[in-house]
Design a protein around this motif. Structure first.
Motif, PDB file in Angstrom:
ATOM      1  N   LYS A  87       0.840  -1.194   0.000  1.00  8.95           N
ATOM      2  CA  LYS A  87       0.000   0.000   0.000  1.00  8.95           C
ATOM      3  C   LYS A  87       0.881   1.253   0.000  1.00  8.95           C
ATOM      4  O   LYS A  87       1.859   1.342   0.725  1.00  8.95           O
ATOM      5  N   GLY A  88       0.492   2.193  -0.847  1.00  9.06           N
ATOM      6  CA  GLY A  88       1.178   3.479  -0.881  1.00  9.06           C
ATOM      7  C   GLY A  88       0.182   4.601  -0.650  1.00  9.06           C
ATOM      8  O   GLY A  88      -0.950   4.546  -1.145  1.00  9.06           O
ATOM      9  N   THR A  89       0.581   5.607   0.095  1.00  6.71           N
ATOM     10  CA  THR A  89      -0.303   6.723   0.419  1.00  6.71           C
ATOM     11  C   THR A  89      -0.058   7.883  -0.538  1.00  6.71           C
ATOM     12  O   THR A  89       1.072   8.370  -0.661  1.00  6.71           O
ATOM     13  N   LEU A  90      -1.116   8.327  -1.208  1.00  8.34           N
ATOM     14  CA  LEU A  90      -1.023   9.444  -2.144  1.00  8.34           C
ATOM     15  C   LEU A  90      -0.985  10.768  -1.386  1.00  8.34           C
ATOM     16  O   LEU A  90      -1.799  11.010  -0.491  1.00  8.34           O
ATOM     17  N   ILE A  91      -0.052  11.634  -1.757  1.00  5.36           N
ATOM     18  CA  ILE A  91       0.025  12.989  -1.215  1.00  5.36           C
ATOM     19  C   ILE A  91      -0.023  13.960  -2.396  1.00  5.36           C
ATOM     20  O   ILE A  91       0.811  13.883  -3.300  1.00  5.36           O
ATOM     21  N   VAL A  92      -1.015  14.863  -2.388  1.00  6.66           N
ATOM     22  CA  VAL A  92      -1.154  15.865  -3.446  1.00  6.66           C
ATOM     23  C   VAL A  92      -0.912  17.244  -2.831  1.00  6.66           C
ATOM     24  O   VAL A  92      -1.673  17.688  -1.966  1.00  6.66           O
ATOM     25  N   ASN A  93       0.145  17.899  -3.255  1.00  5.29           N
ATOM     26  CA  ASN A  93       0.466  19.228  -2.750  1.00  5.29           C
ATOM     27  C   ASN A  93      -0.200  20.303  -3.612  1.00  5.29           C
ATOM     28  O   ASN A  93      -0.343  20.127  -4.828  1.00  5.29           O
ATOM     29  N   PRO A  94      -0.602  21.426  -3.008  1.00  4.46           N
ATOM     30  CA  PRO A  94      -1.203  22.508  -3.808  1.00  4.46           C
ATOM     31  C   PRO A  94      -0.177  23.140  -4.734  1.00  4.46           C
ATOM     32  O   PRO A  94       1.023  23.137  -4.447  1.00  4.46           O
ATOM     33  N   VAL A  95      -0.640  23.671  -5.859  1.00  2.40           N
ATOM     34  CA  VAL A  95       0.252  24.345  -6.803  1.00  2.40           C
ATOM     35  C   VAL A  95       0.315  25.821  -6.421  1.00  2.40           C
ATOM     36  O   VAL A  95      -0.692  26.437  -6.072  1.00  2.40           O
ATOM     37  N   ALA A  96       1.505  26.389  -6.456  1.00  5.02           N
ATOM     38  CA  ALA A  96       1.701  27.784  -6.066  1.00  5.02           C
ATOM     39  C   ALA A  96       1.400  28.719  -7.232  1.00  5.02           C
ATOM     40  O   ALA A  96       1.895  28.513  -8.344  1.00  5.02           O
ATOM     41  N   ILE A  97       0.566  29.724  -6.984  1.00 10.47           N
ATOM     42  CA  ILE A  97       0.283  30.746  -7.987  1.00 10.47           C
ATOM     43  C   ILE A  97       0.298  32.119  -7.318  1.00 10.47           C
ATOM     44  O   ILE A  97       0.097  32.236  -6.110  1.00 10.47           O
ATOM     45  N   THR A  98       0.546  33.135  -8.126  1.00  8.87           N
ATOM     46  CA  THR A  98       0.443  34.516  -7.661  1.00  8.87           C
ATOM     47  C   THR A  98      -0.693  35.192  -8.407  1.00  8.87           C
ATOM     48  O   THR A  98      -0.751  35.142  -9.635  1.00  8.87           O
ATOM     49  N   VAL A  99      -1.603  35.799  -7.663  1.00 11.37           N
ATOM     50  CA  VAL A  99      -2.755  36.504  -8.233  1.00 11.37           C
ATOM     51  C   VAL A  99      -2.574  37.998  -7.970  1.00 11.37           C
ATOM     52  O   VAL A  99      -2.347  38.407  -6.834  1.00 11.37           O
ATOM     53  N   THR A 100      -2.670  38.793  -9.042  1.00 14.00           N
ATOM     54  CA  THR A 100      -2.482  40.241  -8.927  1.00 14.00           C
ATOM     55  C   THR A 100      -3.751  40.967  -9.332  1.00 14.00           C
ATOM     56  O   THR A 100      -4.310  40.699 -10.399  1.00 14.00           O
ATOM     57  N   ALA A 101      -4.211  41.866  -8.476  1.00 16.03           N
ATOM     58  CA  ALA A 101      -5.366  42.695  -8.821  1.00 16.03           C
ATOM     59  C   ALA A 101      -4.940  43.705  -9.881  1.00 16.03           C
ATOM     60  O   ALA A 101      -3.883  44.323  -9.784  1.00 16.03           O
TER      61      ALA A 101
END
Length: 208
Positions: A87-101
């Protein structure tokens, strides 16, 4: 003495824990496996990991982190060891983005423009959209004002860095039938009572 046959079976392999890490937007085949396989003596055994069924590793979202799937370990030494399914445990990390107004402008006391944003670093995945609104936090007098987030824009699949924008409010007048108003409400009341069209004009300083 009667000769016999000694049969030596392949050693059984175990693992203390196996994880497979991806960043949101990547596929299951992009996973980086971390973990060790060991023999009965506790010695590490070299080899490679792969999903038993990569197509079944779904969904690939941050909220799905912690889900276990079957992983096949293929040892480098197949003389003494057989492939093993663990058994292997899946880890999904968030993707980094920059949002500019986006910077924008308006005439004082006129309708506030719609505030917009753009992704200036990283990218949204597929057809994803960010749900949230932008606003200013002070009275819109002549001058500059920060454009900020009105809420947290929560989306677990993204690690969002926000860059504020600038709203520039310029001095201006509203003219109705040749009469100038500083107050938009009064100008529109004139239109309602007397007809005509409200014309919004930016003030221009008189030459010395």
């Amino acid at each position: 003495y009667t000769p016999g046959t000694l049969t030596i079976g392949a050693a059984q392999l175990t693992t203390d824990g196996l994880t497979a890490t991806i960043t949101y937007g990547e596929t299951a085949t992009d996973a980086v496996f971390a973990g060790k396989m060991k023999n009965g003596a506790g010695e590490e055994v070299d080899g490679t990991f792969a999903w038993a069924n990569a197509g079944a590793v779904q969904p690939l979202t941050v909220e799905a982190s912690g889900t276990e799937y079957d992983v096949v370990f293929t040892p480098d030494n197949t003389t003494y060891y057989l492939p093993a399914t663990v058994k292997g445990t899946l880890i999904v990390n968030p993707v980094a983005i920059t949002v500019t107004a986006c910077d924008t402008n308006m005439l004082v006391k006129c309708e506030t423009p719609e505030f917009k944003y753009k992704v200036t670093s990283g990218a949204l995945v597929g057809d994803d959209e960010l749900v949230g609104t932008l606003c200013t936090t002070d009275t819109l007098t002549v001058g500059t004002h920060d454009i900020v987030r009105a809420n947290d824009w929560n989306n677990p699949n993204y690690d969002i860095t926000f860059v504020k924008g600038t709203l520039t409010v310029r001095a201006g007048k509203v003219t109705v039938n040749g009469k100038g108003y500083d107050d938009v409400a009064a100008a529109m009341a004139d239109v309602t009572s007397n007809g005509g069209t409200a014309v919004f004009n930016e003030e221009v300083d008189s030459a010395p």
